[in-house]
Design an enzyme around this catalytic site. Structure first.
Site, PDB file in Angstrom:
ATOM      1  N   GLY A 182     -17.664  24.356  -7.035  1.00 35.97           N
ATOM      2  CA  GLY A 182     -17.338  25.170  -8.196  1.00 35.97           C
ATOM      3  C   GLY A 182     -18.489  25.149  -9.372  1.00 35.97           C
ATOM      4  O   GLY A 182     -19.550  24.513  -8.995  1.00 35.97           O
ATOM      5  N   GLY A 183     -18.194  25.560 -10.424  1.00 38.28           N
ATOM      6  CA  GLY A 183     -19.258  25.877 -11.441  1.00 38.28           C
ATOM      7  C   GLY A 183     -19.592  24.518 -12.138  1.00 38.28           C
ATOM      8  O   GLY A 183     -20.804  24.492 -12.393  1.00 38.28           O
ATOM      9  N   TYR A 184     -18.949  23.444 -11.960  1.00 40.29           N
ATOM     10  CA  TYR A 184     -18.922  22.208 -12.532  1.00 40.29           C
ATOM     11  C   TYR A 184     -19.295  21.038 -11.851  1.00 40.29           C
ATOM     12  O   TYR A 184     -19.042  19.952 -12.336  1.00 40.29           O
ATOM     13  CB  TYR A 184     -18.183  22.147 -13.997  1.00 40.29           C
ATOM     14  N   GLY A 185     -19.106  21.153 -10.575  1.00 38.86           N
ATOM     15  CA  GLY A 185     -19.287  20.132  -9.543  1.00 38.86           C
ATOM     16  C   GLY A 185     -18.712  20.320  -8.352  1.00 38.86           C
ATOM     17  O   GLY A 185     -18.398  21.543  -7.944  1.00 38.86           O
ATOM     18  N   LYS A 186     -18.485  19.267  -7.569  1.00 38.57           N
ATOM     19  CA  LYS A 186     -18.113  19.407  -6.121  1.00 38.57           C
ATOM     20  C   LYS A 186     -16.981  18.429  -5.767  1.00 38.57           C
ATOM     21  O   LYS A 186     -16.850  17.518  -6.567  1.00 38.57           O
ATOM     22  CB  LYS A 186     -19.253  19.176  -5.181  1.00 38.57           C
ATOM     23  N   GLY A 190     -15.444  21.348  -1.058  1.00 40.64           N
ATOM     24  CA  GLY A 190     -15.189  22.353  -2.132  1.00 40.64           C
ATOM     25  C   GLY A 190     -16.306  22.455  -3.125  1.00 40.64           C
ATOM     26  O   GLY A 190     -16.971  21.295  -3.458  1.00 40.64           O
ATOM     27  N   LYS A 243     -13.466  14.136  -6.759  1.00 39.97           N
ATOM     28  CA  LYS A 243     -14.066  14.998  -7.567  1.00 39.97           C
ATOM     29  C   LYS A 243     -15.268  14.678  -8.520  1.00 39.97           C
ATOM     30  O   LYS A 243     -15.047  13.548  -9.120  1.00 39.97           O
ATOM     31  CB  LYS A 243     -13.073  15.640  -8.626  1.00 39.97           C
ATOM     32  N   ASP A 281       0.247  23.190 -17.934  1.00 42.62           N
ATOM     33  CA  ASP A 281      -0.797  24.191 -17.179  1.00 42.62           C
ATOM     34  C   ASP A 281      -0.085  24.185 -15.866  1.00 42.62           C
ATOM     35  O   ASP A 281      -0.695  24.361 -14.897  1.00 42.62           O
ATOM     36  CB  ASP A 281      -2.075  23.570 -16.904  1.00 42.62           C
TER      37      ASP A 281
END
Length: 960
Positions: free
Chosen positions: A646-650, A644, A665, A761
């Site tokens: 995303g904008g701030y990491g993998k 996976g 993460k 959340d």
């Protein structure tokens, strides 16, 4: 040898000098734009803190004389919150951030500093809170489009100061209160004499429609007040506004008679007054020869004979007078109107013979006269064959009448879809879609919503071909990179609008670049594109675009005076290259030194509280992994192990020595922006343990790295399962078990953890499923501890996800366990409907609540319930499940149940359904589970796992 301090000093001097010499953007505005960057994600890749916005040609930024005059970033999936820096561009003319649903939070009042702004377009974002009163200071504003957000509170009276306003669209929000009118000291909307569009539909506006709002000299064209809570009578002053073309007052609580002077509106094309409490005689519309669409259904008009004016409206396409107390026979001449398409007169007192005559009109598609007193039907012309529905009339109660077509309801026609353009559709790979020209690509998609059609035959392909041709003609004339457009699934939505799915395909490429999406998005949000007039006023909602190709950057235009500046900057290039080489040699030699041993006695010796915004984490038994171990488990962060991004990491899959698979993460190296959330995750998950909470195996904080090691859950998140992306089908029993598992996890946090924990959340992307489909609550980045003395509530900044966010918490900033209960209520509705909490500006909670009819089976929600939930399984207990959701969604937190009570109620519902509520999952067999696991997309392989607000792993206030 250059020392590191010396290198840093030289670099600072050289880069600073170049910036001062070569900058093409006003330094104050450049700083403000870069400050905005720190709070936003998914910005165009050419937005770089090291580059000059005007000089480097940042995507979506237009400059003039070193000042920023336009920011246009529609449809780019930008997320985050706008801060006060947005008001730092005094020369800004256009601000268009439409179709970025991740833009959330309140709109800063500093936006009122943009005194030269002419267009403010924020269509289809996720903004909340009140509309800033300071917008009334934008005296040059011509277009204000704030529709399809989540704004609350009253309409600011200060908008009355916008004397140049042409377009005012506040529809599809949650605005409340009355329509503001000036009173001498305070402005109001009655001062907007030049405004042509009042679009206020789908809000919660109340009170009377002020008579002062209308006068003879108004320029108003569209008056859209539908789907509100307006009361009182329709003001007679409305009949003075002869420029009006469309009036929508339907779906309110208006009373009294329709003003007699309405027939002065001879230019009116669309009139919708349905679903009110209007009384008095049916209005006389004689002379309104432009009228095309009339709907006055479901009111309480006096009993009257069939209105004779209906046969004089030669432009009429649609006449809907359902439940309006009409009696007598329908005149034969009505069916000869040349443009008539639909006639709906259900539930009246119409009697006698229905005689269609010879029928000069060939457009008539439907005559619906259910539940009247018609005793005979005549049709002289066999070629004149519209669908006629006479169910509930005496003519359908006679012997043998059941064989007649008019005593049945025909099946709906196939929905329109753009056909191929004389070619054979290919099989496209991945997520590509075939265009009408039979090429595979990634289209820009969304929904066109038309608020007041001037036709009713929405199955007629002629209209959509006309719309397609119009859009392509516009794209070609404006040199937009569009190969073709495709329309599909036209349908009437819950607000009485026509919604059509739109796909726009790229020209000579398989995807758009950002420039192309910006130009298309602007044309639709700015209303530059005008559809054929029969479609009426419209808006467009896009889900955003993610499959961008690389932009080809156009060098910025430079004036003669700037050439010398650029030449001067180039002259320093050799020195810059030399400096970089020296620094590189130094860094290389530093790396050859053996690293110091890790200080195991102080894992967080390098924790920078100034950057992280939080104290050093306090741990209770969480396992610490060294960076070398993590690298070993992930094969040095091999791309083959990446599951996976995303904008701030993998996220990487790994296996610890015991053989247990884990999900790791990894934040971007060196980023401390999410220190608070990183701390929250490891602190909270190291102290709580429950089978319905995701397990934290350990963490790593070393050499600037922030890594979290979780148990590996192979069946993904609940959202992917409900949308069908995971390949798993959840039937009714499994959905109840998922709800029970998530509820038990939350109840543990609220009632058994010490101190109690509020998750803050809860949503479907944060409910993960293990190999047996047991639900586990995840993502504790926003969670809060209820320390002693805080048992009632915590006063804190509002964070969460829009659609799931507790409105009481939002308004008071007081967080309680009942805020999680509200979010869980939305989760229940998501389980039942498989719909997102917010779709096209519609709230699932509101839609379900309005649709509930407790006198019917399944509360009459068959049209809303996910069709995949049943598959032959009786939905026992579903009504109780809906009741529980409504209790969780009570406006006041004190009226909501506790999570412990929710758990007990779900257990009771499962007993009603004949299911076991034991902790052991009764889901699939082992073989079924293996089949699922072979076909799954990985649960972490989606952006939802990386929805940060500047850190790791920060959750957010965002739309779903």
């Amino acid at each position: 040898m250059v020392t590191l301090p010396m290198a840093a000093l030289l670099a600072s001097f050289l880069f600073g000098g170049l910036s001062a010499v070569g900058a093409l953007t006003d330094s104050f505005e450049s700083s403000a734009l870069k400050a905005l960057m720190s709070d936003l994600q998914n910005l165009p890749p050419d937005w770089s803190g090291d580059d000059d916005p005007c000089g480097s040609g940042w995507g979506g930024i237009t400059c003039q004389n070193s000042r920023i005059i336009s920011i246009e970033l529609s449809g780019n999936n930008i997320s985050g919150q706008l801060q006060g820096d947005i008001g730092s561009f005094p020369e800004l003319r256009i601000l268009d951030l439409s179709y970025n649903k991740g833009l959330t939070g309140t709109l800063p009042g500093t936006i009122g500093n943009l005194r030269k702004l002419t267009e403010l377009d924020l269509v289809g974002c996720g903004f909340t809170g009140p509309i800033p009163d300071k917008i009334g200071s934008l005296e040059n504003l011509v277009r204000l489009s704030l529709n399809s957000n989540m704004f609350i509170g009253p309409i600011p009276p200060s908008l009355g100061n916008l004397s140049r306003l042409y377009w005012l669209d506040l529809a599809d929000n949650r605005l409340s209160g009355s329509i503001p009118i000036s009173n001498g000291s305070t402005p109001g909307l009655d001062l907007l004499v030049n405004t042509k569009h009042f679009h206020f539909g789908n809000n919660q506006l109340s009170g009377e429609i002020p008579p002062q709002l209308f006068r003879l000299n108004l320029s108003l064209i569209h008056l859209l007040f539908d789907n509100n809570k307006l009361t009182g009578s329709i003001p007679s002053t409305l009949g003075l506004v002869q420029s009006l073309e469309v009036i929508r007052l339907d779906r309110n609580s208006l009373t009294g008679p329709v003003p007699e002077n309405f027939n002065n509106l001879t230019g009116l094309q669309g009139l919708r007054l349905s679903n009110n409490q209007l009384t008095g005689p049916l209005p006389n519309l004689t002379g309104m020869l432009a009228l095309t669409y009339v709907d006055m259904s479901n009111n309480s008009f006096d009993v009257s004979d069939f209105p004779p004016w209906t046969t004089t409206l030669l432009s009429l396409t649609t006449l809907i007078l359902e439940h309006t107390e009409i009696r007598g026979a329908i005149p034969v001449s009505l069916f000869s109107l040349p443009n008539l398409q639909k006639l709906i007169l259900k539930t009246n007192q119409i009697n006698g013979t229905l005689d269609l005559g010879s029928g000069s009109s060939n457009q008539l598609q439907l005559i619906d006269l259910q539940t009247n007193f018609i005793d005979d039907f005549k049709q002289s012309d066999a070629n004149y064959n519209p669908e006629v529905i006479l169910i509930g009339n005496p003519v359908c109660q006679e012997s043998g009448s059941s064989a007649q077509n008019y005593c049945t309801i025909a099946h709906p026609k196939a929905s329109y879809s753009t056909p191929p353009n004389n070619c054979l559709l290919p099989i496209c790979s991945s997520n590509q879609i075939s265009s009408p020209d039979c090429t595979c690509s990634y289209p820009f998609t969304g929904s066109l919503v038309f608020r007041s059609l001037l036709f009713s035959d929405i199955e007629n392909s002629t209209y959509y071909k006309m719309l397609e041709e119009s859009m392509m003609k516009y794209a070609q004339s404006h040199q937009l990179p569009v190969e073709s457009v495709a329309l599909s699934n036209p349908h009437e939505d819950s607000s009485g609008n026509l919604a059509v799915s739109l796909e726009i395909f790229p020209l000579k490429a398989d995807r758009f670049n950002r420039t192309g999406v910006l130009s298309i998005g602007f044309a639709l949000s700015n209303q530059t594109y005008k559809p054929p007039h029969i479609f009426g006023p419209f808006y467009f909602i896009s889900e955003g675009y993610t499959n961008f190709s690389a932009d080809i950057k156009t060098p910025p235009k430079t004036s003669g005076s700037e050439i010398g500046i650029i030449a001067g900057a180039a002259a320093g290039g050799f020195v810059l290259v030399l400096l970089i080489a020296l620094v590189g040699v130094y860094i290389y030699r530093r790396k050859q030194r053996p690293p110091k041993a890790t200080d195991l006695s102080n894992l967080f010796a390098g924790w920078d509280t100034s950057k992280s915004g939080s104290d050093v984490p306090q741990l209770k038994g969480a396992r610490w992994f060294s960076l070398e171990e993590i690298k070993k488990y992930t094969n040095n962060f091999s791309e083959a192990n990446c599951i996976g991004a995303g904008g701030y990491g993998k996220v990487y899959r790994g296996a610890i020595p015991a053989g247990k698979p884990v999900a790791i993460k990894r934040a971007q190296v060196g980023s401390m922006q999410g220190g608070v959330e990183f701390k929250n995750e490891i602190e909270l998950l190291s102290r709580v343990h429950h089978k319905n909470l995701v397990g934290l195996v350990g963490f790593c904080f070393e050499q600037g790295e922030q890594l979290l090691v979780y148990e590996f859950l192979p069946n993904g998140n609940l959202k992917d399962t409900l949308t069908g992306n995971s390949g798993i089908r959840l039937d009714w029993p499994r959905r109840l078990r998922v709800a029970l598992g998530a509820a038990r996890g939350l109840a543990y946090l609220h009632e058994l953890a010490d101190p109690p924990i509020i998750h803050r959340d809860i949503k479907s992307t944060n409910i993960l499923l293990d190999e047996d489909l047991n639900a586990k609550v995840s993502d504790f980045g926003l969670s809060k501890l209820m320390e002693s003395g805080e048992r009632g509530h915590i006063s804190t900044q509002v964070k969460g996800t829009m659609g799931y966010l507790d409105p009481e918490y939002y308004l008071t900033q007081q967080l309680t366990e009942k805020s999680d209960v509200y979010s869980f209520g939305i989760l229940i509705l998501e389980l039942v409907t498989a719909r997102r909490p917010i779709e096209r500006g519609k709230y699932i909670a509101r839609e379900v609540k309005m649709a509930i009819d407790k006198t019917k089976v399944l509360y009459g929600l068959q049209g809303i319930i996910d069709p995949r939930i049943g598959s032959g399984t009786p939905l026992k207990g579903l009504e109780n499940f809906i009741d529980l959701a409504m209790r969780c969604l009570e406006e006041a937190g004190a009226d909501r149940p506790s999570m412990g009570e929710v758990v007990k109620e779900i257990e009771r519902i499962m007993q009603l359904a004949g299911l076991s509520a034991s902790h052991k999952s009764a889901s699939s067999s082992a073989s079924q589970g293996e089949e699922w696991r072979r076909n799954l997309q990985h649960p972490y392989n989606n952006e939802a796992f990386f929805e940060y607000s500047g850190g790791f792993p920060l959750s957010r206030v965002e739309p779903q």
